[in-house]
Write an enzyme that holds these catalytic residues in place. Sequence first.
Site: not given
Ligand code: IPO
Ligand code: ZN
Length: 444
Positions: A245, A266, A300-301, A328, A405
């Site tokens: 993303h 991220d 995505e967020e 990701d 974040h």
């Molecule tokens: C994320 C993905 C997998 C795990 I295990 C923990 C955290 C981050 C994802 N949720 C995110 O914020 N993507 O933007």
């Molecule tokens: Zn994220």
Amino acid sequence: MTTAARRPADAAYRSIRPLHHLRPVHRLAAAAALLLSGAAATHAAPVWVSMDEAAFQVLQAQRIAHTEVERHALPASTERLSRPGHEALVILQAEEDDLARLSLAAHQALHRCGGFMVHESRQEARQAVAAADRHLRQGRMATQATVPDYRLNDQSKVNPLLPQLKESEILATISKLQSYTNRYYRHNVGARASNELADSWRALAPGRTDVTVSQFNHPNFVQKSVILEIRGTVAPEEIIVIGGHLDSITPQAVLRPGGRAPGADDDASGIATLQEVMRVLLQSGYKPERTIQFIGYAGEEAGLLGSKDIAKAYAAQGRNVMGALQLDMTDYKGSSSDITLITDYTNAPQDDFVAALAAGYLPELKVVRDVCGYACSDHASWTANGYAASFPFEAAFGEDNPRIHTTKDTLSQIGNSAAHALKFARLALAYAVELGSDHGPAAP
Ligand code: IPO
Ligand code: ZN
């Protein structure tokens, strides 16, 4: 979509910056604002949302207005596929405005993003819940596409390409992407980041008539997803997807277009990782038999919005996506292991194939398996539409990058290195060439 109209609701975000970054006095201020925020929000369009119990409890704690609550108990399943707070999925209607507040609060409380999916209708929400239920019962998602041959048989193509992948290229791309003030899906700067990414991808394939770069428009927000396609020579209708993303988020960025959201890990790392695979394949003149699509998803967020639109459109068009790989967060080595294969909301046979690719081509790497417990990235959009998806992640659950974040998700916080991400580029290249170099269904 201008952000001006959002000012009142977004005002709430000043209140939920990840509290553990605030000094105690500010934490108090934030808590006060939080109380205020509940009342202030809620004036835009209601949307249908599905989430797990844990996220629902956060929604209630945040006193976010919601209606039409439906609780769908999920079958007790093996630890492999679920986590506490994931015993049921809840469908409800809430204000679109409140979703990012929920997303950030869920991140604060549950150490994960959003944890919810946005749906066009109650009907579609129920379909997604039914699919998750089927997944837990059968341990795999029924795929509507052709199942490919997962045997490793293209070493002569993969091995000469692996050494051409460069950490320096990945580092340069992450550095470029984190230099945008933010890549928030609702801001013009987020739209510009997408447009300039598309331009940079076009520059990687000068004169290739079998390569096209396009942008996918999403009706509800300004940021577009970006797609680079290398058309298959034998079975162009058979599609392999490698995605990540391109958007980023922090409370500051939600609050105003000038808010900082570098999103280095991220998910600039995922975009940089797949772009390096793309660069080496294009530079080497590799011509796949099947079509390979590299996708930078928008939004995505905010609930997997971009990938949801794309996977849904492909399913509606009956497109034969034979496999999707999600990148990701690939650049923070939080665990002793190198690659964590997420096994919920994914496809078990393809997960086994990805594990075999790592064992066959990257035997020096330690690969483990874990679950997210919710639809934690864009792989879930492909799974929800009946396609086989896999998600190799940077670390085990809870050992991943604690700065996501936040304004501190920068390269300097991950050692100004892309050594970890390079491992994922190697894995993704092996995935692309092993699946790209064949066509047709697996032999019965
Ligand atoms: C994320 C993905 C997998 C795990 I295990 C923990 C955290 C981050 C994802 N949720 C995110 O914020 N993507 O933007
Ligand atoms: Zn994220």
